[in-house]
Design an enzyme around this catalytic site. Sequence first.
Site, short mmCIF file in Angstrom:
data_model
loop_
_atom_site.label_atom_id
_atom_site.label_comp_id
_atom_site.label_asym_id
_atom_site.label_seq_id
_atom_site.Cartn_x
_atom_site.Cartn_y
_atom_site.Cartn_z
CB CYS A 2 45.84 53.27 23.56
SG CYS A 2 44.99 54.80 23.87
NE ARG A 27 45.23 47.44 24.14
CZ ARG A 27 45.16 46.80 25.30
NH1 ARG A 27 45.02 45.51 25.32
NH2 ARG A 27 45.25 47.45 26.42
CD1 TRP A 74 38.37 53.95 22.44
CD2 TRP A 74 38.79 55.08 24.33
NE1 TRP A 74 37.17 54.16 23.09
CE2 TRP A 74 37.39 54.85 24.24
CE3 TRP A 74 39.28 55.78 25.42
CZ2 TRP A 74 36.51 55.29 25.22
CZ3 TRP A 74 38.39 56.22 26.40
CH2 TRP A 74 37.02 55.97 26.29
CG ASN A 100 48.40 51.80 25.57
OD1 ASN A 100 48.42 52.57 24.62
ND2 ASN A 100 48.34 50.49 25.44
N GLY A 101 47.29 54.71 28.81
CA GLY A 101 47.02 55.07 30.20
C GLY A 101 46.73 56.55 30.31
CD GLU A 488 26.34 39.79 27.13
OE1 GLU A 488 26.43 40.70 27.98
OE2 GLU A 488 27.16 39.65 26.21
CE LYS A 492 27.79 41.65 23.30
NZ LYS A 492 28.31 41.37 24.55
CD GLU A 495 28.88 45.70 23.74
OE1 GLU A 495 29.96 45.89 24.30
OE2 GLU A 495 28.45 44.55 23.47
CG HIS A 511 5.50 47.29 38.79
ND1 HIS A 511 4.44 47.54 39.63
CD2 HIS A 511 5.64 45.94 38.74
CE1 HIS A 511 3.99 46.38 40.10
NE2 HIS A 511 4.70 45.40 39.57
CE LYS A 608 37.36 41.68 23.47
NZ LYS A 608 35.94 41.30 23.56
C1 G6P Z 1 34.54 46.62 27.61
C2 G6P Z 1 34.22 45.72 26.45
C3 G6P Z 1 33.19 44.68 26.86
C4 G6P Z 1 33.67 43.91 28.08
C5 G6P Z 1 34.03 44.85 29.23
C6 G6P Z 1 34.76 44.11 30.34
O1 G6P Z 1 33.43 47.39 27.92
O2 G6P Z 1 33.73 46.47 25.36
O3 G6P Z 1 32.99 43.78 25.79
O4 G6P Z 1 32.67 43.04 28.51
O5 G6P Z 1 34.94 45.86 28.76
O6 G6P Z 1 35.96 43.62 29.83
P1 G6P Z 1 36.81 42.48 30.51
O7 G6P Z 1 38.01 42.32 29.64
O8 G6P Z 1 37.15 42.98 31.90
O9 G6P Z 1 35.97 41.26 30.58
#
Ligand code: G6P
Length: 613
Positions: A2, A27, A74, A100-101, A488, A492, A495, A511, A608
Amino acid sequence: MCGIVGYIGSEKACPILIDGLLKLEYRGYDSAGLSTIENNKIICLKDKGRVKGLQNMKEINTLNSSIGIAHTRWATHGKPCSVNAHPHLDCHKTFSVVHNGIIENYNELKAFLTNAGYTFVSETDTEVIPNLIHYYYTNGDEGDKDRFAKAVRRATLDLKGSYAIAVISSIEPDKIIVARKDSPLIIGTKDNEKFIASDIPAILEHTNNVYILNDGDLAKITNNNVTFYDEKFNTINKKAEIITWDAKSADKNGYDDFMLKEIYEQPTAIRETIGTRLDQNGKCNFDDINISKEYLLGISRIYIVACGTAMHAGLAVKPIFERLVSIPVEVDIASEFRYRNPLIDKSTLIICISQSGETADTIAALKASKAHGCKTIAISNVIGSSITREADFTIYTHAGPEIAVASTKAYTSQITVLTLLAIHFSEVLELEQGEMLQNLKDEILELPSKVSITLENTEQIKNFAKKIYKEKDVFFIGRGTDYTACMEASLKLKEISYIHSDAYQSGELKHGPIALIEDNVTVVGIITDRRLLYKSISNLQEVITRGAKTLIVTNQDISEKTFPNIIRIPKVHPLLSPVLSIIPLQLLAYYVSKEKDLDVDKPRNLAKSVTVE
Ligand code: G6P
């Protein structure tokens, strides 16, 4: 999660609010809304979907007031729809709140307020806040010049959970009251204008002079003044911070998407992150981190704790710390670590990585570690973010604002700065690894140019993206640090393309996972470790035999005769290879997402910074 924006000043509030929301959409983006005050009446507009929907509402153009609050959501409590979107009003329509929260005790508060005659229209936890404020305002002292601010303070004392809120009232239309606990909030000031935001990019084009609220802070904001209060409503002094980010760094700057821009910013981000931590004479500088030889000698274990991509950066540097510092390193997911009573005490050093510095689980893990007597280091990209306020020491990456939900430049910057920290620890411990350290330092200084070279090779990746964008599953395999980069790369891809993907250690394929390989399944292999070259090649041949089509990212001598699709990256120290091997696979995820015509920067269901558990 949010986004909050607020404005009070001399200009029309709505365009500033909308602009701020557009910058904060990363956000959360399932609904958006705003409230202003026109002729002593709160006007609230909101809509399901993106900020654009709100921006296109006809009524927006009729609003002229110079005060307002806005929100991009969100959803947590209540599905995304106009009624559940923020701002929320009390049932008498005198207070409007963005939040937010999560208010954990909202059911209890709702029951109390319902009993007192209040009514509710949404399914949200937030709606109790304006009603509670109304309740305390009604019970406040008539004639008290701070009646509104005190009512907000009193209401927040009843809230359990996390909140950053901004509140306006039709009864006192000349001020905004804000408060925070466990959710970020900043106030920007510029002459007789004040800007409120949950994140810096929303206000960067107006000012870089900001106050960062701490947990428990409340502020009364008029166009000329900001007054801060503690939990007991005593006034407190706060110092403004100057944000060094350039306003342009929060724009797309000609790129189609923030993600692509951020991928291409990696040479600069890494260079800036190295900054003064490593000078051209090879001297590592961590004078601001007071970690002594005696302390390190007493350390039995290092825990690296983080979420998502930041956790993957932790996995990438685990072997670096273990090799250079000879202390065992555990890498843990913050949401697990905080609840599993880890065996930690003052002989454990905790390193928490968080790009945003606002991830709820990572902050909670750090707080829990402190309670066990551990020393804590935060690695963050955001000056003054919540985690930096909790940690004993903070080391900043200097990647500039990262806006795309899928993290890219933060990952490579985090690996870079943590490698430098490992070198520093080795030097503090006087471990006599001179040659290896010098080698690594030289390699680190060369990373920006090697990343630039890697970024030049896009045609092949675009072509491969065209071949695989309709796939249902993609597998990534590698050994050692290549496996950590595979994790990673897989994150990516899933996502932003919504293709199911998994990463496996190449040696583990037999395995179980190999049962999933059949004709035309895509397997991406990373091979950068010469010692494991032949073993990795064999593993890839095993999947080819079973019909897989492969893409190999490598800096080793592998012939196109053996594997048809090879992406070549520069040679690099094996410990640093994830910084290079991830680049083509960030691009692959990006181009697959583009082929599927998806919103790269705002993938479904994600946000984010995850400021709730
Ligand atoms: C969310 C984002 C990711 C990020 C993760 C940790 O899941 O979508 O891209 O890696 O949070 O975020 P931070 O700000 O703690 O690195």
